[in-house]
Design a protein around this motif. Structure first.
Motif: not given
Length: 305
Positions: A231-245, A215-228
């Motif tokens: 910064m206008g990095q939509l592709d990086a945000a998608l890749r971050t989420l796609e590495l999650a379960p 659960a905590a790892k998922a929350e950090m993933t969501i925050v990381e994707a949001g930070a991307r």
């Protein structure tokens, strides 16, 4: 950004001895024997008057509480914070988890009871009235600022009520006191809210994140994707989420939130067909309706019709 920001909440020494009288019974020899003469009485009165003039500042002060209510001065800001909001009578402090109440045992009994009641009140109000919950935690902090559990509660309530700078400061203080890393997702999200996504990414890359529970790892993933995304990095945000379960068979809230974040990012990237599919997949496991995935899917379907 509101949908991307919301991490789950991981939940003065007072009343000294009263001083009375002269410190104990007088010895029999201390009493004057026989009636005072008028001269002695006058001299004694003068001496007492002189002592009063010299030491008047040491005389007990009555204070505002002895005045009629209509003549009492309003509390200043620090007094109001210390007092905190009224605590409902039915809140005893026994509502706290043992792990929390156990950390209050080092306080004097009455002080611990008051702090516990403020923390319990905050816990009950944090979803429905986060600002009042925050005021309760400030009252607890005014009494027990050296306890990590109090600083943690203050940080979480500050976060829930939108006081992001205060939340970050309180959670940093709690982390210094107990070394816990569970606050990192909320701290990272505070950096996002304050306009510092790069600081959020630094926290997301902390080595301790790899050891987080799902659960905590998922929350950090969501925050990381949001930070991307910030910064206008939509592709990086998608890749971050796609590495999650994302395809986990679990129906836990963290899976719901991961899927929703992915669908939302897909839509932001212009991939509406993929976004629609993931909004549906989110709604399929969102029995508690913690997201608006169903209405987001309806909106996309109408747009594509």
């Amino acid at each position: 950004m509101a949908d991307q920001r919301r991490s789950p909440r991981p939940e003065r020494r007072s009343g000294g001895q009263s001083r009375g009288g002269s410190g104990g019974p007088r010895r029999e020899g201390d009493r004057r024997q026989g009636p005072q003469r008028d001269g002695d009485r006058r001299q004694g009165d003068q001496a007492r008057g002189q002592r009063g003039a010299r030491t008047g500042s040491r005389a007990p002060r009555t204070g505002d509480w002895s005045r009629p209510r209509e003549e009492q001065r309003p509390r200043n800001e620090s007094q109001a914070v210390y007092d905190g909001p009224p605590i409902p009578e039915n809140i005893t402090g026994g509502e706290l988890d043992r792990s929390v109440s156990g950390q209050l045992k080092g306080l004097p009994e009455k002080l611990a009871a008051r702090v516990a009641r403020h923390l319990a009140a905050a816990g009950m109000l944090i979803d429905s009235d986060p600002e009042t919950a925050y005021q309760h935690t400030l009252a607890a902090r005014a009494r027990a600022s050296r306890l990590a559990v109090v600083r943690e509660a203050t940080g979480e309530a500050a976060y829930a009520s939108g006081h992001y700078a205060e939340a970050l400061a309180e959670l940093r203080a709690a982390k210094r006191m107990n070394g816990a890393t569970a606050y990192l997702p909320i701290m990272a999200d505070c950096h996002r809210a304050l306009g510092h996504p790069e600081q959020a990414l630094k926290l997301a890359k902390s080595p301790s994140v790899a050891k987080f529970a799902s659960a905590a790892k998922a929350e950090m993933t969501i925050v990381e994707a949001g930070a991307r995304r910030d910064m206008g990095q939509l592709d990086a945000a998608l890749r971050t989420l796609e590495l999650a379960p994302l395809t986990s068979k679990s129906r836990e809230p963290w899976v719901v939130r991961l899927r929703y974040a992915y669908a939302d990012t897909l839509e932001a990237a212009g991939r509406e067909t993929d976004a629609l599919a993931w909004f549906h997949r989110t709604h399929a496991i969102d029995s508690d309706e913690i997201t608006d995935a169903a209405s987001r899917a309806d909106a996309l379907e109408r747009r594509q019709a």
